[in-house]
Design a protein around this motif. Structure first.
Motif, PDB file in Angstrom:
ATOM      1  N   GLY A   7      -3.631  -5.439   3.354  1.00  0.00           N
ATOM      2  CA  GLY A   7      -3.289  -3.915   2.854  1.00  0.00           C
ATOM      3  C   GLY A   7      -1.468  -4.271   2.521  1.00  0.00           C
ATOM      4  O   GLY A   7      -1.013  -3.999   1.851  1.00  0.00           O
ATOM      5  N   TYR A  33      -6.112   3.760  -0.195  1.00  0.00           N
ATOM      6  CA  TYR A  33      -5.506   4.444   0.591  1.00  0.00           C
ATOM      7  C   TYR A  33      -4.927   5.823   1.349  1.00  0.00           C
ATOM      8  O   TYR A  33      -5.291   6.331   2.156  1.00  0.00           O
ATOM      9  N   GLN A  78      -2.039  -3.559  -2.323  1.00  0.00           N
ATOM     10  CA  GLN A  78      -2.362  -1.964  -2.544  1.00  0.00           C
ATOM     11  C   GLN A  78      -4.002  -2.163  -2.080  1.00  0.00           C
ATOM     12  O   GLN A  78      -4.860  -2.674  -2.656  1.00  0.00           O
ATOM     13  N   LEU A  79      -4.170  -1.079  -0.999  1.00  0.00           N
ATOM     14  CA  LEU A  79      -5.329  -0.612  -0.433  1.00  0.00           C
ATOM     15  C   LEU A  79      -6.648   0.452  -1.157  1.00  0.00           C
ATOM     16  O   LEU A  79      -5.582   1.280  -1.409  1.00  0.00           O
ATOM     17  N   THR A 102       0.686  -1.295   0.063  1.00  0.00           N
ATOM     18  CA  THR A 102      -0.039  -0.140   0.132  1.00  0.00           C
ATOM     19  C   THR A 102       1.102   1.189  -0.350  1.00  0.00           C
ATOM     20  O   THR A 102       1.106   1.851  -0.730  1.00  0.00           O
TER      21      THR A 102
END
Length: 69
Positions: free
Chosen positions: A54, A62, A58-59, A12
């Motif tokens: 995450g 973010y 990738q969240l 993330t």
């Protein structure tokens, strides 16, 4: 599970995620020291590794997490 790394690079924010579980557990858990994303590694009965959370992908929220922090 004993071969799981102590630190990994967070997907993330690219910070360092540290292992937060030790000993005999069903999952090895991680928490990022920068964005506080979490994740875990588990293994299926047939030995397949599953990485979730995450720190491994990738969240999507973010940007919201950074503003709220």
């Amino acid at each position: 599970m004993s071969d799981d790394p102590e630190t990994i690079t967070c997907s993330t924010c690219k910070g360092t995620a540290r292992r937060i579980t030790w000993g005999t557990t069903d999952a090895t858990c991680y928490r990022c020291s920068e964005c506080h994303a979490g994740g875990h590694i588990t293994y299926t009965e047939d030995g397949r590794e599953l990485r979730r959370g995450g720190v491994f992908r990738q969240l999507s929220n973010y940007a919201t997490r950074r503003v709220s922090a």
